[in-house]
Write an enzyme that holds these catalytic residues in place. Structure first.
Site, PDB file in Angstrom:
ATOM      1  N   ASP A 442     -26.540   4.746  45.737  1.00 28.97           N
ATOM      2  CA  ASP A 442     -25.854   5.669  46.646  1.00 28.97           C
ATOM      3  C   ASP A 442     -26.827   6.679  47.229  1.00 28.97           C
ATOM      4  O   ASP A 442     -27.936   6.870  46.708  1.00 28.97           O
ATOM      5  CB  ASP A 442     -24.743   6.390  45.840  1.00 28.97           C
ATOM      6  CG  ASP A 442     -23.561   6.792  46.694  1.00 28.97           C
ATOM      7  OD1 ASP A 442     -23.683   6.832  47.922  1.00 28.97           O
ATOM      8  OD2 ASP A 442     -22.482   7.067  46.107  1.00 28.97           O
ATOM      9  N   ASP A 512     -15.659   5.025  52.015  1.00 28.04           N
ATOM     10  CA  ASP A 512     -14.921   5.644  50.911  1.00 28.04           C
ATOM     11  C   ASP A 512     -13.423   5.644  51.198  1.00 28.04           C
ATOM     12  O   ASP A 512     -12.615   5.783  50.278  1.00 28.04           O
ATOM     13  CB  ASP A 512     -15.393   7.090  50.697  1.00 28.04           C
ATOM     14  CG  ASP A 512     -16.591   7.160  49.762  1.00 28.04           C
ATOM     15  OD1 ASP A 512     -17.003   6.107  49.241  1.00 28.04           O
ATOM     16  OD2 ASP A 512     -17.118   8.267  49.552  1.00 28.04           O
TER      17      ASP A 512
HETATM   18  C1  GLA Z   1     -20.056   8.676  47.101  1.00 27.58           C
HETATM   19  C2  GLA Z   1     -19.663   7.213  47.185  1.00 27.58           C
HETATM   20  C3  GLA Z   1     -18.429   6.981  46.342  1.00 27.58           C
HETATM   21  C4  GLA Z   1     -18.684   7.404  44.911  1.00 27.58           C
HETATM   22  C5  GLA Z   1     -19.150   8.838  44.871  1.00 27.58           C
HETATM   23  C6  GLA Z   1     -19.604   9.240  43.494  1.00 27.58           C
HETATM   24  O1  GLA Z   1     -19.104   9.478  47.710  1.00 27.58           O
HETATM   25  O2  GLA Z   1     -19.442   6.842  48.513  1.00 27.58           O
HETATM   26  O3  GLA Z   1     -18.057   5.617  46.400  1.00 27.58           O
HETATM   27  O4  GLA Z   1     -19.649   6.551  44.347  1.00 27.58           O
HETATM   28  O5  GLA Z   1     -20.253   9.065  45.754  1.00 27.58           O
HETATM   29  O6  GLA Z   1     -19.986  10.559  43.440  1.00 27.58           O
END
Ligand code: GLA
Length: 621
Positions: A442, A512
């Site tokens: 990420d 997300d």
């Molecule tokens: C980001 C990602 C999510 C999740 C969060 C965790 O927002 O896009 O899918 O993994 O971080 O903090």
């Protein structure tokens, strides 16, 4: 050279170039295979320049702009040579252009993929003089698009709103769409556009050019309509704040753009990109993707061994194949109990997992699932042991306040010890936790104060490009060192949705936003560039929609879950289990079939699409 015609034959996408009497390079045609037979009856010089430079067409947007050592700023390029070579799937053309006055060599390069109907184009710029040159901008491609009724389609949005479509007619002037921020470019702007010159194209009719930049950094597309003149699309990296200084003998190679032409509407451009992506771009592009059960939306930071084991059991019960432990598992003096601290301290949080992750991993493997883990190796919370020890390891400008986003800063991978640290995060995660075979990588903030002590004062703007390339070198090394680990690319959702970074990743987190209604639109948009095999679509509680509907939407991507299985009613569990079985049954058609978009959700409340097995013609709607 003069009078020569050069055909860049990418099968369904063909570009025809000609050299005018004065040595300038012009574009004689762009289109389907018929373009090669173009009757270029006008003098070559009347056709659009193939690569317009600042100082040539003073009223128009240039593809290339530089300031030479003398301080002069115009560039006029004449053809100096052309070479052609075979590569395993097509040809590579290189046309060398030189400026008779200024010491600049510009090589326009194309790689053709006739089986896929794709042409890649990039540009190499060399300073052949004895004083430094500043390269302000260098687009990868500058195709003139035939037709006098131009329509432009582009996608953008922001967090949880990726792939919001805009389709608009173009009027005289320049329409620029670009990303910024450097780390999560496609969260704000997808690196693909459609340009239909002869009126708005539909899925199945109309002439259209799809252009995408194979680049993990910021992108820029300028569509220019000039009254009574040809229209043109410039596709390249975002050049604002990314100037390059070229010392004598130094060169710069732009990222590549990929061009796909269709005379049968938009759908054909997407199918061509999907096939090309799977065959040649995406890591292990033909390997079926597994069904992932993520715990993020089920648990957020509220983890311990027993709670995680319970979710693993629920994941196994619905038939998932990978359990992915997301954020929150690490931290020491700054435990990762929320997003305010702990990033950078990649040791297992002993308060949540007193015996480490071993018991959770063993439990996952015993339940018949593979185990995956979340990391965000390029970032640091100032409230972390890492930052306390190394406050100089971040991208920052000397003397300026370091603004945070999601309470974090970006590590400066141009510093060699930082690069080693980032690589070490992955190496250690894998070495210390035998049994990991999946990682979610990420990255959750943009660049604000852009500076690096690894670059001299007159090259600070190189960071925009060099940071992306340094990060990709790390990604390539991770893929090389850990071939057994599947990688998911994430940047606050779909912030890194491009065909270049996928060389080292198996899939990317689409968004997300998992509300199935929003997801119909987001997945629809993403399908203009990316095949379903790389687009995870998870069934969640977001939006509170019926599980059956959420499953139906998720089945059109790489199927998976992200919810608390304990909250499923018996009926919902049965629906989810049935959907998982269906996903296993249809995944080869969805992930590797030909996509036909049937009813668009853009501006409507319905949507339909079908995946067709190219071998049998059977479809899945
Ligand atoms: C980001 C990602 C999510 C999740 C969060 C965790 O927002 O896009 O899918 O993994 O971080 O903090």
């Amino acid at each position: 050279m003069t009078g020569d015609r050069i055909v860049i034959d990418g099968g369904a996408t063909t570009l025809v170039l000609g050299v005018a009497d004065d040595g300038r390079l012009h574009q004689l045609g762009l289109g389907g295979p018929d373009a090669a037979a173009i009757d270029a009856s006008f003098p070559t010089s009347l056709y659009p320049l193939a690569y317009p430079t600042h100082g040539e067409e003073v009223l128009r947007e240039p593809a290339l702009r530089a300031t030479h050592g003398t301080g002069s700023t115009s560039v006029r390029l004449l053809v100096d040579g052309h070479s052609e070579q075979l590569h395993p799937h097509g040809r590579v053309h290189r046309i060398e252009l030189v400026d008779r006055t200024a010491p600049l060599l510009v090589v326009l390069c194309w790689r053709t993929w006739p089986e896929h109907g794709v042409i890649e184009q990039w540009v190499e710029v060399t300073n052949t003089g004895d004083a430094p040159t500043v390269l302000h901008q260098a687009a990868s491609a500058a195709p003139a698009v035939p037709g006098d009724d131009p329509w432009f389609t582009h996608w953008g949005g922001g967090w949880a709103q990726e792939w919001t479509e805009t389709t608009e007619p173009l009027t005289p002037g320049v329409k620029s769409v670009a990303s910024a921020g450097g780390v999560r470019p496609s969260l704000h702007r997808a690196p693909v556009v459609l340009y239909a010159g002869r009126g708005r194209a539909t899925e199945t009719s109309g002439s259209v050019l799809a252009a995408t930049l194979l680049w993990g950094g910021d992108v820029r597309f300028d569509a220019e309509v000039a009254l009574h003149r040809h229209t043109r699309l410039l596709a390249g990296f975002q050049h604002r704040g990314a100037e390059r200084r070229l010392d004598p003998g130094e060169w710069f190679v732009t990222p590549a753009a990929a061009l796909v032409w269709s005379d049968e509407g938009i759908g054909a451009t997407s199918r061509a990109l999907h096939r090309w992506a799977r065959d040649h771009k995406v890591r292990d592009g033909h390997r079926p993707r597994s069904i992932v059960f993520n715990n993020w939306e089920a648990m957020f930071f509220d983890l311990d061994t027993d709670k995680v084991r319970a979710v693993v059991d629920g994941a196994a019960a619905v038939g998932a194949e990978v359990f992915l432990l997301d954020d929150g598992w690490f931290g020491d003096r700054h435990p990762r109990d929320d997003d305010q601290q702990g990033l950078g301290d990649w040791m297992v949080d002993a308060a949540k997992f007193p015996d480490g992750l071993g018991p959770v991993i063993d439990h996952t493997l015993a339940a018949g699932l593979r185990f995956g883990l979340w990391v965000e190796p390029e970032m640091v919370n100032p409230r972390s042991g890492l930052y306390e020890q190394h406050p100089d390891w971040v991208v920052a400008e000397p003397g300026r306040e370091r603004r945070e986003e999601r309470n974090q800063l970006v590590l400066d991978v141009l510093q060699p010890e930082v690069r080693d640290f980032v690589l070490g995060v992955i190496d250690e995660a894998v070495a210390l936790h035998p049994g990991i075979s999946y990682l979610k990588w990420d990255a959750n903030r943009d660049l604000f104060e852009v500076g690096s002590p690894a670059l001299p004062a007159d090259r600070q703007t190189h960071l925009a490009i060099d940071r992306v390339r340094a990060t990709e070198e790390i990604m390539a090394e991770v893929a090389r060192r850990h071939p057994e680990v599947d990688l998911m690319l994430c940047a606050s959702g779909g912030g890194r949705s491009n065909l270049e970074t996928l060389r080292w990743f198996h899939e990317l987190w689409t968004s997300d936003d998992t509300d199935p209604i929003d997801r119909v639109r987001i997945q629809w948009g993403a399908s203009h560039l990316l095949p379903a095999s790389v687009l995870p679509a998870h069934v969640t509680r977001w939006g509170g929609k019926p599980i059956g509907f959420a499953c139906a939407v998720a089945l059109s991507g790489r199927f998976g879950f992200d919810l608390d299985p304990a909250t499923l009613t018996d009926q919902e569990r049965a629906t989810a289990t049935q959907a998982t079985a269906t996903a296993k049954q249809i995944r080869t058609v969805v992930q590797f079939g030909d996509l036909h978009r049937l009813v668009s959700p853009v501006g409507s409340s319905r949507a339909a699409l079908a995946y067709v097995d190219p071998a049998t013609g059977k479809d899945r709607r």
